[in-house]
Design an enzyme around this catalytic site. Structure first.
Site, PDB file in Angstrom:
ATOM      1  N   HIS A 158      40.671 104.584  29.205  1.00  0.00           N
ATOM      2  CA  HIS A 158      40.091 104.424  30.535  1.00  0.00           C
ATOM      3  C   HIS A 158      38.574 104.566  30.423  1.00  0.00           C
ATOM      4  O   HIS A 158      38.078 105.428  29.675  1.00  0.00           O
ATOM      5  CB  HIS A 158      40.664 105.482  31.484  1.00  0.00           C
ATOM      6  CG  HIS A 158      40.231 105.325  32.903  1.00  0.00           C
ATOM      7  ND1 HIS A 158      38.988 105.737  33.346  1.00  0.00           N
ATOM      8  CD2 HIS A 158      40.859 104.798  33.983  1.00  0.00           C
ATOM      9  CE1 HIS A 158      38.875 105.482  34.632  1.00  0.00           C
ATOM     10  NE2 HIS A 158      40.002 104.907  35.043  1.00  0.00           N
ATOM     11  N   ASP A 171      36.165 105.919  32.132  1.00  0.00           N
ATOM     12  CA  ASP A 171      35.612 107.260  32.325  1.00  0.00           C
ATOM     13  C   ASP A 171      35.971 108.180  31.160  1.00  0.00           C
ATOM     14  O   ASP A 171      35.176 109.040  30.756  1.00  0.00           O
ATOM     15  CB  ASP A 171      36.123 107.873  33.634  1.00  0.00           C
ATOM     16  CG  ASP A 171      35.611 107.156  34.864  1.00  0.00           C
ATOM     17  OD1 ASP A 171      34.496 106.591  34.800  1.00  0.00           O
ATOM     18  OD2 ASP A 171      36.320 107.140  35.887  1.00  0.00           O
ATOM     19  N   LYS A 172      37.169 108.006  30.619  1.00  0.00           N
ATOM     20  CA  LYS A 172      37.581 108.831  29.484  1.00  0.00           C
ATOM     21  C   LYS A 172      36.864 108.429  28.203  1.00  0.00           C
ATOM     22  O   LYS A 172      36.610 109.271  27.322  1.00  0.00           O
ATOM     23  CB  LYS A 172      39.093 108.764  29.297  1.00  0.00           C
ATOM     24  CG  LYS A 172      39.836 109.719  30.184  1.00  0.00           C
ATOM     25  CD  LYS A 172      39.618 111.136  29.714  1.00  0.00           C
ATOM     26  CE  LYS A 172      39.420 112.083  30.880  1.00  0.00           C
ATOM     27  NZ  LYS A 172      38.769 113.323  30.515  1.00  0.00           N
ATOM     28  N   GLU A 215      25.317 113.041  29.128  1.00  0.00           N
ATOM     29  CA  GLU A 215      26.027 112.139  30.027  1.00  0.00           C
ATOM     30  C   GLU A 215      26.115 110.754  29.377  1.00  0.00           C
ATOM     31  O   GLU A 215      25.175 110.315  28.708  1.00  0.00           O
ATOM     32  CB  GLU A 215      25.305 112.022  31.368  1.00  0.00           C
ATOM     33  CG  GLU A 215      24.929 113.347  32.005  1.00  0.00           C
ATOM     34  CD  GLU A 215      26.123 114.211  32.369  1.00  0.00           C
ATOM     35  OE1 GLU A 215      27.243 113.674  32.468  1.00  0.00           O
ATOM     36  OE2 GLU A 215      25.930 115.427  32.529  1.00  0.00           O
ATOM     37  N   GLU A 227      19.924 116.388  28.289  1.00  0.00           N
ATOM     38  CA  GLU A 227      18.985 117.340  27.712  1.00  0.00           C
ATOM     39  C   GLU A 227      19.633 118.093  26.561  1.00  0.00           C
ATOM     40  O   GLU A 227      20.789 118.518  26.666  1.00  0.00           O
ATOM     41  CB  GLU A 227      18.529 118.334  28.779  1.00  0.00           C
ATOM     42  CG  GLU A 227      17.783 117.677  29.935  1.00  0.00           C
ATOM     43  CD  GLU A 227      17.261 118.703  30.916  1.00  0.00           C
ATOM     44  OE1 GLU A 227      17.970 119.689  31.181  1.00  0.00           O
ATOM     45  OE2 GLU A 227      16.138 118.536  31.403  1.00  0.00           O
ATOM     46  N   LYS A 279      46.839 103.932  33.128  1.00  0.00           N
ATOM     47  CA  LYS A 279      46.893 105.021  34.104  1.00  0.00           C
ATOM     48  C   LYS A 279      48.365 105.305  34.417  1.00  0.00           C
ATOM     49  O   LYS A 279      49.199 104.398  34.426  1.00  0.00           O
ATOM     50  CB  LYS A 279      46.171 104.638  35.403  1.00  0.00           C
ATOM     51  CG  LYS A 279      44.703 104.309  35.237  1.00  0.00           C
ATOM     52  CD  LYS A 279      44.047 103.937  36.563  1.00  0.00           C
ATOM     53  CE  LYS A 279      43.772 105.148  37.404  1.00  0.00           C
ATOM     54  NZ  LYS A 279      42.958 104.820  38.598  1.00  0.00           N
ATOM     55  N   PHE A 333      46.960  92.558  33.691  1.00  0.00           N
ATOM     56  CA  PHE A 333      46.002  93.609  33.364  1.00  0.00           C
ATOM     57  C   PHE A 333      45.531  93.392  31.919  1.00  0.00           C
ATOM     58  O   PHE A 333      45.851  94.157  31.026  1.00  0.00           O
ATOM     59  CB  PHE A 333      46.645  94.981  33.535  1.00  0.00           C
ATOM     60  CG  PHE A 333      45.707  96.176  33.398  1.00  0.00           C
ATOM     61  CD1 PHE A 333      44.352  96.027  33.159  1.00  0.00           C
ATOM     62  CD2 PHE A 333      46.208  97.464  33.511  1.00  0.00           C
ATOM     63  CE1 PHE A 333      43.507  97.112  33.024  1.00  0.00           C
ATOM     64  CE2 PHE A 333      45.383  98.573  33.391  1.00  0.00           C
ATOM     65  CZ  PHE A 333      44.022  98.397  33.138  1.00  0.00           C
ATOM     66  N   ASP A 341      35.606  97.933  34.205  1.00  0.00           N
ATOM     67  CA  ASP A 341      35.030  98.858  35.175  1.00  0.00           C
ATOM     68  C   ASP A 341      34.087  99.792  34.432  1.00  0.00           C
ATOM     69  O   ASP A 341      34.384 100.214  33.311  1.00  0.00           O
ATOM     70  CB  ASP A 341      36.142  99.668  35.856  1.00  0.00           C
ATOM     71  CG  ASP A 341      35.663 100.417  37.084  1.00  0.00           C
ATOM     72  OD1 ASP A 341      34.511 100.202  37.499  1.00  0.00           O
ATOM     73  OD2 ASP A 341      36.439 101.223  37.619  1.00  0.00           O
ATOM     74  N   ARG A 401      33.962 111.985  35.685  1.00  0.00           N
ATOM     75  CA  ARG A 401      34.569 111.460  36.918  1.00  0.00           C
ATOM     76  C   ARG A 401      36.070 111.719  36.997  1.00  0.00           C
ATOM     77  O   ARG A 401      36.699 111.362  37.989  1.00  0.00           O
ATOM     78  CB  ARG A 401      34.300 109.960  37.050  1.00  0.00           C
ATOM     79  CG  ARG A 401      32.895 109.651  37.496  1.00  0.00           C
ATOM     80  CD  ARG A 401      32.795 108.324  38.212  1.00  0.00           C
ATOM     81  NE  ARG A 401      33.154 107.189  37.376  1.00  0.00           N
ATOM     82  CZ  ARG A 401      32.842 105.925  37.664  1.00  0.00           C
ATOM     83  NH1 ARG A 401      32.159 105.647  38.763  1.00  0.00           N
ATOM     84  NH2 ARG A 401      33.190 104.938  36.871  1.00  0.00           N
ATOM     85  N   LYS A 402      36.654 112.317  35.980  1.00  0.00           N
ATOM     86  CA  LYS A 402      38.096 112.565  35.984  1.00  0.00           C
ATOM     87  C   LYS A 402      38.387 114.061  35.875  1.00  0.00           C
ATOM     88  O   LYS A 402      39.233 114.504  35.100  1.00  0.00           O
ATOM     89  CB  LYS A 402      38.753 111.785  34.840  1.00  0.00           C
ATOM     90  CG  LYS A 402      38.780 110.290  35.091  1.00  0.00           C
ATOM     91  CD  LYS A 402      39.688 109.928  36.263  1.00  0.00           C
ATOM     92  CE  LYS A 402      39.670 108.448  36.603  1.00  0.00           C
ATOM     93  NZ  LYS A 402      38.444 108.045  37.323  1.00  0.00           N
ATOM     94  N   LYS A 412      29.088 119.184  27.767  1.00  0.00           N
ATOM     95  CA  LYS A 412      28.379 120.444  27.970  1.00  0.00           C
ATOM     96  C   LYS A 412      28.721 121.456  26.880  1.00  0.00           C
ATOM     97  O   LYS A 412      29.894 121.636  26.548  1.00  0.00           O
ATOM     98  CB  LYS A 412      28.729 121.031  29.337  1.00  0.00           C
ATOM     99  CG  LYS A 412      28.309 120.146  30.502  1.00  0.00           C
ATOM    100  CD  LYS A 412      28.774 120.699  31.833  1.00  0.00           C
ATOM    101  CE  LYS A 412      28.352 119.763  32.968  1.00  0.00           C
ATOM    102  NZ  LYS A 412      28.853 120.226  34.274  1.00  0.00           N
ATOM    103  N   LYS A 459      27.277 126.577  29.288  1.00  0.00           N
ATOM    104  CA  LYS A 459      27.458 126.085  30.651  1.00  0.00           C
ATOM    105  C   LYS A 459      28.769 126.639  31.201  1.00  0.00           C
ATOM    106  O   LYS A 459      29.853 126.309  30.707  1.00  0.00           O
ATOM    107  CB  LYS A 459      27.498 124.562  30.688  1.00  0.00           C
ATOM    108  CG  LYS A 459      26.144 123.873  30.691  1.00  0.00           C
ATOM    109  CD  LYS A 459      25.439 123.949  29.367  1.00  0.00           C
ATOM    110  CE  LYS A 459      24.213 123.038  29.332  1.00  0.00           C
ATOM    111  NZ  LYS A 459      23.455 123.216  28.069  1.00  0.00           N
ATOM    112  N   ASP A 503      30.305 125.943  33.807  1.00  0.00           N
ATOM    113  CA  ASP A 503      31.226 124.911  34.279  1.00  0.00           C
ATOM    114  C   ASP A 503      32.373 124.743  33.301  1.00  0.00           C
ATOM    115  O   ASP A 503      33.517 124.490  33.701  1.00  0.00           O
ATOM    116  CB  ASP A 503      30.503 123.555  34.406  1.00  0.00           C
ATOM    117  CG  ASP A 503      29.728 123.435  35.698  1.00  0.00           C
ATOM    118  OD1 ASP A 503      30.024 124.174  36.648  1.00  0.00           O
ATOM    119  OD2 ASP A 503      28.815 122.588  35.751  1.00  0.00           O
TER     120      ASP A 503
END
Length: 404
Positions: A16, A18-19, A44, A57, A176, A244, A252, A258-259, A279, A283, A285
């Site tokens: 995918h 995003d992955k 990123e 960074e 998916k 598909f 896309d 985003r996931k 990260k 961090k 997060d």
């Protein structure tokens, strides 16, 4: 808790878009941590048709020093990125590991952020940012994860393995899944609907080849889900849009982070909002989300609750968490209150504290282990034959003893 209800979770494959971005970002984290265990990374990634872009960074001995790249560092970064895409399996006209255009905009970490995070004098290492983090565990599966997400992940993992081994050569990397289960008294009772969309080779959208693909998908689902959850009443939606063939970053654009619901608990628990991938473990997060999962899992493993949600909060530059919150959703053992569990966590010397450094030391997070986390979830699974350190249940006996 309601006696009967439907709940749904989704997952996405390593192909995918995003992955793809998440895996590239975490490969950069691993690369830098392999050079410098105290590296600072916030990477990123953007993926789109025949292009990958990095931004963020960094600070890393042996890679980026005094505001300059060391000899060979830029080439090694690009090689690392291309290797990720090659491993996933993208060799398509619209996205090919060997020929996509690559741009690198990583630069030096802000000195104003560094002064808050770094230890100095009598100041302990501080949190890399403010924020809230959640951990969760429940007794729906042996790995103490939500069943809907667990099955969604495992379906796609199996399909990826079959694609790479040649057992399902008609599959392409992007896919998916989505699993809806009916629960009764907090336990899965039936699979009511399963959605699976997979990128495929040309021609597998009609006739006998389409039938072959759909039969293969149903067979995988039957292997993954317990037989008593599937029945003639289970509704399947396999490639419901039809064709598909165009997928991944060519179909896309993809972005790191985003996931986050796929990465955590499939919607069964809150999420603080921060992504993990790209990260380094200073961090919170990332590191605090891992320690809250560790704590919640140990509480459920200890038999102190059937479900447990834990929240921590931090301020940038401050070592100690601002708050600890435990919610067992009315499932705690007799005589064990949520407040008592909170107190036990605060007093657990074996834990070594919930400061960023304490978390990193207890879980061993300064190692290049993050590429393995970046697809099929950060929790409740093994990678390369072993559990991640935050999946250990070595605190369960201590928790039982302190609350006994």
């Amino acid at each position: 808790m309601r006696q009967t209800y439907l709940f749904t979770s989704e997952s996405v494959s390593e192909g995918h878009p995003d992955k793809v971005a998440d895996q590239i970002s975490d490969a950069i984290v691993d690369l830098f941590l392999s050079k410098d265990p105290e590296a600072r990374v916030a990477c990123e990634t953007l993926t789109t048709t025949q292009k990958v872009v990095l931004a963020g960074e960094i600070r890393c001995k042996g890679v980026f020093e005094d505001g300059k790249w060391t000899d060979g560092a830029l080439e090694e970064i690009e090689q690392t990125v291309r290797a990720v895409v090659k491993k996933i399996g993208y060799e398509q006209d619209g996205f090919h590991w060997e020929t996509f255009d690559f741009e690198n905009y990583l630069h030096a970490q802000s000195a104003h952020i560094a002064q808050g995070v770094d230890a100095a004098g009598n100041k302990d290492e501080g949190a890399g940012d403010q924020g809230i983090m959640f951990g969760f565990a429940c007794d729906e599966t042996p790995d103490l994860m939500p069943a809907t997400l667990d099955y969604s992940h495992k379906i796609l993992q199996r399909m990826a393995n079959d694609r790479k081994s040649g057992a399902a050569p008609f599959l392409e990397p992007d896919a998916k899944s989505q699993v809806t289960l009916r629960f009764r008294d907090g336990k899965p009772e039936a699979a009511t609907a399963i959605v699976l969309s997979t990128q495929h080779a040309p021609g597998y959208d009609e006739g006998e080849k389409e039938a072959e693909l759909k039969k293969y998908v149903k067979d995988v689902i039957a292997d993954i889900l317990p037989a008593d959850l599937l029945s003639d009443e289970t509704v399947y939606h396999i490639n419901p849009t039809g064709t598909f063939e165009i997928g991944g970053p060519d179909g896309d654009a993809g972005l790191t982070g985003r996931k986050i619901i796929v990465d955590t608990y499939g919607g069964a628990a809150p999420h603080g909002g921060g992504a993990f991938s790209g990260k380094d473990p200073t961090k919170v997060d990332r590191s605090a989300a891992y320690i809250t999962r560790y704590l919640a899992k140990n509480i459920v493993a200890a038999g102190l609750a059937k479900r447990c949600t834990i929240q921590l909060s931090y301020a940038i530059g401050i070592s100690e968490p601002l708050s600890i919150y435990v919610d067992t959703h009315g499932t705690s053992a007799d005589g064990v209150s949520d407040e008592a569990i909170e107190a036990a966590i605060r007093g657990m010397k074996k834990l070594g504290g919930l400061t960023p450094r304490g978390i990193r030391m207890h879980l061993g997070l300064n190692k290049p282990i993050y590429s393995r986390t970046a697809a099929y979830g950060h929790f409740g699974r093994k990678a390369d034959g072993d559990f991640f350190p935050w999946e250990r249940t070595d605190l369960a006996d201590d928790l039982k003893a302190s609350l006994g």
